[in-house]
Motif scaffolding. Structure first.
Motif, mmCIF file in Angstrom:
data_model
loop_
_atom_site.group_PDB
_atom_site.id
_atom_site.type_symbol
_atom_site.label_atom_id
_atom_site.label_comp_id
_atom_site.label_asym_id
_atom_site.label_seq_id
_atom_site.Cartn_x
_atom_site.Cartn_y
_atom_site.Cartn_z
ATOM 1 N N PHE A 167 13.574 -34.577 46.534
ATOM 2 C CA PHE A 167 13.708 -35.704 47.451
ATOM 3 C C PHE A 167 12.729 -35.553 48.608
ATOM 4 O O PHE A 167 12.689 -34.515 49.264
ATOM 5 C CB PHE A 167 15.146 -35.784 47.982
ATOM 6 N N PRO A 168 11.958 -36.593 48.880
ATOM 7 C CA PRO A 168 10.955 -36.491 49.950
ATOM 8 C C PRO A 168 11.555 -36.371 51.350
ATOM 9 O O PRO A 168 10.944 -35.790 52.233
ATOM 10 C CB PRO A 168 10.151 -37.789 49.823
ATOM 11 N N HIS A 169 12.787 -36.869 51.553
ATOM 12 C CA HIS A 169 13.379 -36.865 52.888
ATOM 13 C C HIS A 169 14.279 -35.669 53.168
ATOM 14 O O HIS A 169 14.851 -35.584 54.244
ATOM 15 C CB HIS A 169 14.161 -38.167 53.119
ATOM 16 N N GLY A 170 14.405 -34.730 52.254
ATOM 17 C CA GLY A 170 15.246 -33.551 52.473
ATOM 18 C C GLY A 170 16.685 -33.919 52.785
ATOM 19 O O GLY A 170 17.116 -33.840 53.930
ATOM 20 N N PRO A 171 17.461 -34.333 51.787
ATOM 21 C CA PRO A 171 18.825 -34.797 52.035
ATOM 22 C C PRO A 171 19.747 -33.707 52.579
ATOM 23 O O PRO A 171 19.551 -32.521 52.310
ATOM 24 C CB PRO A 171 19.298 -35.264 50.656
ATOM 25 N N ASP B 236 21.562 -40.325 53.912
ATOM 26 C CA ASP B 236 21.338 -38.899 54.140
ATOM 27 C C ASP B 236 21.685 -38.038 52.933
ATOM 28 O O ASP B 236 21.462 -36.830 52.935
ATOM 29 C CB ASP B 236 22.144 -38.419 55.351
ATOM 30 N N ALA B 237 22.213 -38.648 51.875
ATOM 31 C CA ALA B 237 22.580 -37.913 50.659
ATOM 32 C C ALA B 237 21.523 -38.129 49.586
ATOM 33 O O ALA B 237 20.963 -39.218 49.451
ATOM 34 C CB ALA B 237 23.939 -38.377 50.144
ATOM 35 N N GLY B 238 21.250 -37.095 48.815
ATOM 36 C CA GLY B 238 20.367 -37.201 47.662
ATOM 37 C C GLY B 238 21.224 -37.411 46.429
ATOM 38 O O GLY B 238 22.132 -36.626 46.167
ATOM 39 N N LEU B 239 20.972 -38.468 45.687
ATOM 40 C CA LEU B 239 21.795 -38.810 44.517
ATOM 41 C C LEU B 239 21.004 -38.598 43.242
ATOM 42 O O LEU B 239 19.927 -39.176 43.070
ATOM 43 C CB LEU B 239 22.272 -40.257 44.602
ATOM 44 N N ILE B 240 21.530 -37.766 42.370
ATOM 45 C CA ILE B 240 20.984 -37.599 41.026
ATOM 46 C C ILE B 240 21.961 -38.303 40.095
ATOM 47 O O ILE B 240 23.124 -37.921 40.013
ATOM 48 C CB ILE B 240 20.848 -36.111 40.643
ATOM 49 N N THR C 198 15.592 -25.853 39.549
ATOM 50 C CA THR C 198 16.129 -24.676 40.238
ATOM 51 C C THR C 198 16.363 -24.931 41.725
ATOM 52 O O THR C 198 17.134 -24.221 42.353
ATOM 53 C CB THR C 198 15.189 -23.457 40.075
ATOM 54 N N GLU C 199 15.683 -25.929 42.277
ATOM 55 C CA GLU C 199 15.852 -26.287 43.689
ATOM 56 C C GLU C 199 15.886 -27.817 43.800
ATOM 57 O O GLU C 199 14.900 -28.454 44.171
ATOM 58 C CB GLU C 199 14.704 -25.702 44.526
#
Length: 104
Positions: free
Chosen positions: A62-66, A90-94, A56-57
């Protein structure tokens, strides 16, 4: 087209050529995994899996808050995903892969 070149009847002929909407153009299933592949997935996947409580979030996964969240569907061996992570820290990749044997 008809003799008068009006195209009458063309639509019904085209409908007959289209496959049914549930037609699958790819593989429905991958090949059976080799024992080494099963072992790799069993050892590695739990460490890399997206936690269900983060659904939901997703930024919270991600630990670094992308700054951005990216989704890659069909990442295969992960080469492209790793290159994107290196180039855009700086991007969070799923990354998601449909076939288990596409991963290893």
């Amino acid at each position: 087209m008809g003799e008068d070149r009006s195209g009458a009847g063309t639509e019904s002929r085209l409908r007959a050529l289209k496959p049914p909407p549930d037609r699958l153009y790819g593989r429905a299933r991958g090949h059976r995994l080799r024992p080494r592949q099963v072992q790799l997935l069993d050892a590695t996947l739990p460490r890399l899996s997206f936690a269900p409580e983060c659904a939901t979030e997703p930024f919270s996964a991600f630990p670094h808050g992308p700054a951005q969240l990216w989704l890659e569907v069909g990442f295969g061996g992960g080469e492209h995903a790793l290159a994107q992570i290196a180039e855009h820290p700086d991007a969070g990749l799923i990354a998601c892969e449909v076939f288990d044997n596409g991963i290893c």
